[in-house]
Write a protein that holds these residues in place. Structure first.
Motif, PDB file in Angstrom:
ATOM      1  N   PHE A   1      -1.088  -7.115 -12.429  1.00 15.26           N
ATOM      2  CA  PHE A   1      -1.208  -8.087 -11.321  1.00 15.26           C
ATOM      3  C   PHE A   1      -2.638  -8.115 -10.811  1.00 15.26           C
ATOM      4  O   PHE A   1      -2.889  -8.003  -9.623  1.00 15.26           O
ATOM      5  N   TYR A   2      -3.579  -8.245 -11.722  1.00 15.56           N
ATOM      6  CA  TYR A   2      -4.988  -8.183 -11.326  1.00 15.56           C
ATOM      7  C   TYR A   2      -5.331  -9.230 -10.280  1.00 15.56           C
ATOM      8  O   TYR A   2      -4.911 -10.381 -10.383  1.00 15.56           O
ATOM      9  N   ASN A   3      -6.098  -8.786  -9.292  1.00 15.47           N
ATOM     10  CA  ASN A   3      -6.590  -9.669  -8.215  1.00 15.47           C
ATOM     11  C   ASN A   3      -5.498 -10.217  -7.298  1.00 15.47           C
ATOM     12  O   ASN A   3      -5.729 -11.174  -6.565  1.00 15.47           O
ATOM     13  N   HIS A   4      -4.316  -9.606  -7.332  1.00 14.48           N
ATOM     14  CA  HIS A   4      -3.266 -10.180  -6.472  1.00 14.48           C
ATOM     15  C   HIS A   4      -3.611 -10.067  -4.993  1.00 14.48           C
ATOM     16  O   HIS A   4      -3.165 -10.882  -4.187  1.00 14.48           O
ATOM     17  N   GLU A   5      -4.442  -9.088  -4.631  1.00 11.77           N
ATOM     18  CA  GLU A   5      -4.794  -8.968  -3.207  1.00 11.77           C
ATOM     19  C   GLU A   5      -5.762 -10.079  -2.782  1.00 11.77           C
ATOM     20  O   GLU A   5      -5.743 -10.520  -1.637  1.00 11.77           O
TER      21      GLU A   5
ATOM     22  N   ARG B   1      -6.010  -8.553   2.071  1.00 14.85           N
ATOM     23  CA  ARG B   1      -7.152  -8.486   1.145  1.00 14.85           C
ATOM     24  C   ARG B   1      -7.524  -7.027   0.826  1.00 14.85           C
ATOM     25  O   ARG B   1      -7.942  -6.717  -0.290  1.00 14.85           O
ATOM     26  N   CYS B   2      -7.366  -6.142   1.801  1.00 16.91           N
ATOM     27  CA  CYS B   2      -7.825  -4.755   1.634  1.00 16.91           C
ATOM     28  C   CYS B   2      -6.700  -3.791   1.280  1.00 16.91           C
ATOM     29  O   CYS B   2      -6.955  -2.598   1.126  1.00 16.91           O
ATOM     30  N   HIS B   3      -5.469  -4.267   1.145  1.00 16.41           N
ATOM     31  CA  HIS B   3      -4.351  -3.318   1.082  1.00 16.41           C
ATOM     32  C   HIS B   3      -4.399  -2.408  -0.142  1.00 16.41           C
ATOM     33  O   HIS B   3      -3.763  -1.362  -0.179  1.00 16.41           O
ATOM     34  N   LEU B   4      -5.189  -2.808  -1.123  1.00 14.27           N
ATOM     35  CA  LEU B   4      -5.133  -2.097  -2.396  1.00 14.27           C
ATOM     36  C   LEU B   4      -6.221  -1.036  -2.545  1.00 14.27           C
ATOM     37  O   LEU B   4      -6.647  -0.766  -3.645  1.00 14.27           O
ATOM     38  N   PHE B   5      -6.679  -0.480  -1.455  1.00 18.18           N
ATOM     39  CA  PHE B   5      -7.791   0.467  -1.616  1.00 18.18           C
ATOM     40  C   PHE B   5      -7.347   1.705  -2.389  1.00 18.18           C
ATOM     41  O   PHE B   5      -6.200   2.120  -2.353  1.00 18.18           O
ATOM     42  N   TYR B   6      -8.305   2.246  -3.092  1.00 16.49           N
ATOM     43  CA  TYR B   6      -8.022   3.409  -3.923  1.00 16.49           C
ATOM     44  C   TYR B   6      -8.648   4.628  -3.274  1.00 16.49           C
ATOM     45  O   TYR B   6      -9.784   4.603  -2.835  1.00 16.49           O
ATOM     46  N   TYR B   7      -7.885   5.689  -3.195  1.00 16.52           N
ATOM     47  CA  TYR B   7      -8.490   6.933  -2.713  1.00 16.52           C
ATOM     48  C   TYR B   7      -7.851   8.116  -3.409  1.00 16.52           C
ATOM     49  O   TYR B   7      -6.641   8.272  -3.433  1.00 16.52           O
TER      50      TYR B   7
ATOM     51  N   LYS C   1      -1.314   1.853   7.931  1.00 25.04           N
ATOM     52  CA  LYS C   1       0.089   1.535   8.248  1.00 25.04           C
ATOM     53  C   LYS C   1       0.668   0.579   7.206  1.00 25.04           C
ATOM     54  O   LYS C   1       1.807   0.725   6.770  1.00 25.04           O
ATOM     55  N   VAL C   2      -0.118  -0.418   6.824  1.00 28.31           N
ATOM     56  CA  VAL C   2       0.354  -1.363   5.801  1.00 28.31           C
ATOM     57  C   VAL C   2       0.559  -0.618   4.478  1.00 28.31           C
ATOM     58  O   VAL C   2       1.545  -0.846   3.770  1.00 28.31           O
ATOM     59  N   ARG C   3      -0.359   0.269   4.187  1.00 27.05           N
ATOM     60  CA  ARG C   3      -0.259   1.044   2.963  1.00 27.05           C
ATOM     61  C   ARG C   3       1.025   1.878   2.954  1.00 27.05           C
ATOM     62  O   ARG C   3       1.720   2.013   1.954  1.00 27.05           O
ATOM     63  N   GLU C   4       1.336   2.443   4.105  1.00 24.08           N
ATOM     64  CA  GLU C   4       2.545   3.256   4.244  1.00 24.08           C
ATOM     65  C   GLU C   4       3.787   2.376   4.031  1.00 24.08           C
ATOM     66  O   GLU C   4       4.722   2.766   3.342  1.00 24.08           O
ATOM     67  N   ALA C   5       3.754   1.182   4.604  1.00 28.20           N
ATOM     68  CA  ALA C   5       4.873   0.248   4.431  1.00 28.20           C
ATOM     69  C   ALA C   5       5.019  -0.119   2.953  1.00 28.20           C
ATOM     70  O   ALA C   5       6.125  -0.187   2.416  1.00 28.20           O
TER      71      ALA C   5
ATOM     72  N   GLU D   1     -17.487  -3.410  -2.858  1.00 29.10           N
ATOM     73  CA  GLU D   1     -16.158  -3.523  -3.449  1.00 29.10           C
ATOM     74  C   GLU D   1     -15.896  -2.378  -4.415  1.00 29.10           C
ATOM     75  O   GLU D   1     -14.792  -2.215  -4.898  1.00 29.10           O
ATOM     76  N   GLU D   2     -16.944  -1.622  -4.701  1.00 31.71           N
ATOM     77  CA  GLU D   2     -16.815  -0.595  -5.720  1.00 31.71           C
ATOM     78  C   GLU D   2     -15.641   0.334  -5.414  1.00 31.71           C
ATOM     79  O   GLU D   2     -14.957   0.804  -6.305  1.00 31.71           O
ATOM     80  N   PHE D   3     -15.454   0.552  -4.134  1.00 27.32           N
ATOM     81  CA  PHE D   3     -14.405   1.470  -3.725  1.00 27.32           C
ATOM     82  C   PHE D   3     -13.056   1.091  -4.323  1.00 27.32           C
ATOM     83  O   PHE D   3     -12.227   1.927  -4.589  1.00 27.32           O
ATOM     84  N   GLU D   4     -12.832  -0.201  -4.510  1.00 28.40           N
ATOM     85  CA  GLU D   4     -11.525  -0.585  -5.034  1.00 28.40           C
ATOM     86  C   GLU D   4     -11.598  -1.059  -6.479  1.00 28.40           C
ATOM     87  O   GLU D   4     -10.622  -1.432  -7.068  1.00 28.40           O
ATOM     88  N   SER D   5     -12.793  -1.112  -7.041  1.00 30.21           N
ATOM     89  CA  SER D   5     -12.850  -1.466  -8.461  1.00 30.21           C
ATOM     90  C   SER D   5     -13.883  -0.559  -9.119  1.00 30.21           C
ATOM     91  O   SER D   5     -13.822   0.640  -8.977  1.00 30.21           O
TER      92      SER D   5
END
Ligand code: ATP
Ligand code: MG
Length: 516
Positions: free
Chosen positions: A325-329, A358-364, A391-395, A499-503
Motif C-alpha cells: 500500500f505504498y504512499n497510502h498515507e 499524513r504522518c501516521h506511518l512514522f517508523y521508529y 494516540k492515532v498510532r495506538e488506535a 521525510e527520511e524518517f519515514e522512508s
C-alpha cells in the motif's frame, strides 16, 4: 416524579410561570434525565413568544439593557437565556416557543414555521418518540407522553413519531439522527458488523431502531442528499463523539447512508490486506475509531483514526499476503482533506486531521533511528502534534487486531524526543533568521531566502552544534553563489530529507512490514 432540576432551570421556569406562561422541559435533556445521564444541554419549551420571553428576562441574572440576558438570533422561536452558572451546560438555556411546522416541500425545512398554542401540538412535530415527551416544571414533574416515548425509552427503541416515511420525507436529516441516537444511546449490534435490527441471537440489552422506522431509513436513505452539509456535519460530529461511534459507522453502512456521507470509507469494505493484518481495510479503520472512542479521545484523533488507512484500497498493489500500500498515507491525507472539506469541517480540524493521517506511518525502532532522525521527525510532525500522533498510532495498532508489543518503542521515542527537545527543528529556531539572511547577503525578500533557510535547517538538524551565527552566515554566503537552479534543487533535497524518517534509510524495514 420530580428529577433533580438545576436551580438555574427552575428559576427560568418560575420566571416564565410568574409571567403567566407555561414551561416544559423537552428534548435530549429530559431523555437524559429519565435515563439518569447528565444532560449535555437544557431545552425549555413555552407558550410565550420570543418577544415575551425577551421582555420577561430583561432583568434576569443581573441583566441590564446594554447587557441583556437573552440572545435571539434565529427565526425558529429559540431565545437563549444566559444564566450566571459556571457549568458550561447551563450557561445558556434555550427557551423555545411551541411550534408546529407547516408543509414541507423540499425534504429539508418547513415552508413556514408557525408558533403553536399547546405543548401537545409542539410534541407532535418532534422526530422520535423518545424525543417527544415533556415534563412540566411547575407541578410535580408531570410528564406529557402522547407517543409512549417512556415505554420506548425503557425498551430501548428508536421509533418515529407517526409514519416514518412521511417524517423522513419532511426532513431527511432525521434519517441520520436516528443512527446518531442509536450510537449515542448504545446500539446493540456488535463491531463485528451485522444487521441494524435485533436478531434472534442479538442481546436485548442495547438500543435498536424499530422495524418500520428502519425499513423507511433503508428505502429513503438517498433523501439525505437534499440536506445542507452543515446540518449533516453537526449530526455526524455527535455520532463520532458518541461512545459507540464505531457501531454508528457500521450502522450508517448497514442502512445505506454511508454511501451518501463518506463513500470513500466504503472502498475498504471487503478489501483484504496482507499477512500482517487480519481485518479488511474497512473493519480496521472502524476498529481504530472504536479504540479512540473507548479512550474518549477528541474529535481530531477519532477522525484521524477512522481515516488513517482510507487510501489503502486505492493504493493497493498485488493481492493476498504480499500486497502493498505504498504512499497510502499521502493519498489518504488528500482524501481526508476532501472529505472534511466537503462536510464543511472547520479549517483547524481539517488541518489537524489531515496532518495526523499524513504522518501516521512514522517508523521508529530502538537503536536504528538516530538523534538527527528524531529531530527530522519532530520538525515534520511538529512537537505539538506528537502526543496526538501517538494516540492515532495506538488506535491503528489496537485496531489491527494483532497488536504487536510496541509500547516500549514508543516510550523510547518519547525519551529520544526529550533528549533532543531543545535542539532547533524549525527555521525560526535557527541562529540566523530570514531578516538576517537578507541583511548579510544584501538581497531582497523572495523565495531565495526560504531556500537558503531550508538548507541551513537541514544541516542543523543533522548537527545542532552548527546552529551558530558565524557558521550559518558563512554557509549562507556560499549558497548565495549557487546558480538559481542548484539552489532550488538543494532546497528541495533538504526538505525531502525531513521525510527520511519515514522512508529513505528505512525503506528496507518498511518493505518488510509491507506498509509503504
Ligand atoms: P442532544 O442530547 O444530543 O442535544 P436532543 O434530543 O436534544 O439530543 P437536539 O438536536 O438538541 O437533540 O434537538 C432537540 C429536540 O428537538 C429533539 O429532542 C427533538 O424533539 C427536536 N428536534 C430536533 N431536530 C429535529 C428534527 N430534525 N425533526 C424533528 N424534531 C427535531
Ligand atoms: Mg439538545
Amino acid at each position: 416524579m420530580k428529577h433533580s432540576i438545576p436551580k438555574e432551570i427552575q428559576k427560568i421556569a418560575d420566571t416564565l410561570e410568574g409571567g403567566g406562561f407555561e414551561a416544559y422541559l423537552v428534548g435530549g435533556c429530559l431523555r437524559d434525565l429519565l435515563l439518569k445521564r447528565k444532560p449535555k444541554d437544557w431545552d425549555i419549551a413555552t407558550n410565550a413568544i420570543p418577544e415575551e420571553i425577551q421582555k420577561l428576562f430583561s432583568t434576569f441574572a443581573g441583566a441590564t439593557p446594554d447587557k441583556p440576558a437573552t440572545v435571539y438570533e434565529n427565526q425558529f422561536g429559540t431565545v437563549g437565556v444566559k444564566t450566571e452558572s459556571e457549568d458550561s451546560t447551563l450557561k445558556v438555556i434555550e427557551v423555545t416557543t411551541y411550534r408546529i411546522e407547516g408543509k414541507y416541500t423540499d425534504k429539508r425545512h418547513p415552508d413556514e414555521i408557525k408558533f403553536a398554542k399547546t405543548i401537545e401540538e409542539d410534541l407532535a412535530r418532534r422526530d422520535f418518540t423518545v424525543n417527544a415527551f415533556a415534563m412540566n416544571l411547575s407541578e410535580k414533574g408531570e410528564v406529557i407522553d402522547l407517543y409512549d416515548g417512556q415505554k420506548d425509552l425503557k425498551n430501548k427503541i428508536i421509533r418515529t413519531v407517526g409514519d416514518p416515511k412521511k417524517r423522513f420525507e419532511e426532513d431527511a436529516l432525521r434519517l441520520l439522527r436516528a443512527v446518531r441516537f442509536a450510537a449515542e444511546l448504545g446500539f446493540s449490534a456488535s463491531v463485528e458488523g451485522g444487521s441494524a435490527s435485533r436478531g434472534k441471537d442479538r442481546p436485548a440489552s442495547g438500543w435498536e431502531i424499530e422495524k418500520n422506522t428502519l425499513q423507511a431509513i433503508r428505502e429513503q436513505a438517498g433523501f439525505i442528499e437534499m440536506i445542507a452539509k452543515e446540518r449533516i456535519r453537526d449530526e455526524f460530529i455527535k455520532l463520532i463523539m458518541s461512545d459507540e461511534a464505531a457501531k454508528g459507522i457500521i450502522l450508517l453502512e448497514d442502512v445505506g447512508l454511508l454511501k451518501f456521507i463518506i463513500p470513500e470509507l466504503r472502498e475498504g469494505i471487503g478489501c483484504g490486506q496482507n499477512k500482517h493484518h487480519i481485518y479488511t481495510v474497512f473493519d480496521h479503520n472502524v476498529r481504530a475509531l472504536n479504540y479512540a472512542a473507548e479512550k474518549k479521545y477528541p474529535i481530531e484523533i477519532r477522525l484521524a483514526s477512522l481515516f488513517h488507512d482510507i487510501a489503502k484500497p486505492k493504493t493497493k498493489a498485488g493481492d493476498g499476503p504480499d500486497s502493498t500500500f505504498y504512499n497510502h498515507e499521502i493519498v489518504g491525507a488528500k482524501m481526508t482533506l476532501k472529505i472534511l472539506d466537503r462536510l464543511r469541517f472547520s479549517k483547524d480540524i481539517i488541518e489537524k486531521v489531515t496532518h495526523l493521517v499524513r504522518c501516521h506511518l512514522f517508523y521508529y525502532n530502538v537503536g536504528e533511528v538516530t538523534e538527527a532522525g528524531v529531530r527530522r521527525f519532530l520538525s515534520r510532525v511538529g512537537p505539538e502534534n506528537v502526543s496526538d500522533l501517538i494516540k492515532v498510532r495506538e488506535a491503528d495498532r489496537i485496531g489491527s487486531g494483532v497488536p504487536k508489543a510496541v509500547p516500549y518503542k514508543i516510550r523510547h521515542l518519547l525519551f529520544m524526543i526529550d533528549k533532543v527537545k531543545h535542539d532547533p527543528i524549525h527555521p525560526k529556531m535557527l541562529a540566523l533568521r530570514g531578516d538576517d539572511v537578507m541583511k548579510v547577503l544584501n538581497i531582497p525578500a523572495g523565495p531565495k531566502i526560504g531556500q537558503i533557510l531550508s538548507i541551513l535547517l537541514e544541516e542543523v538538524l543533522n548537527d545542532p552544534k552548527k546552529n551558530n551565527r558565524e557558521y550559518l552566515e558563512f554557509r549562507a554566503k556560499e549558497f548565495n553563489l549557487f546558480s538559481e537552479e542548484d539552489l532550488i534543487d538543494q532546497a528541495k533535497k533538504a526538505r525531502e530529507c525531513k521525510e527520511e524518517f519515514e522512508s529513505g534509510v528505512e525503506t528496507e524495514m518498511k518493505k518488510k512490514y509491507y506498509v509503504r
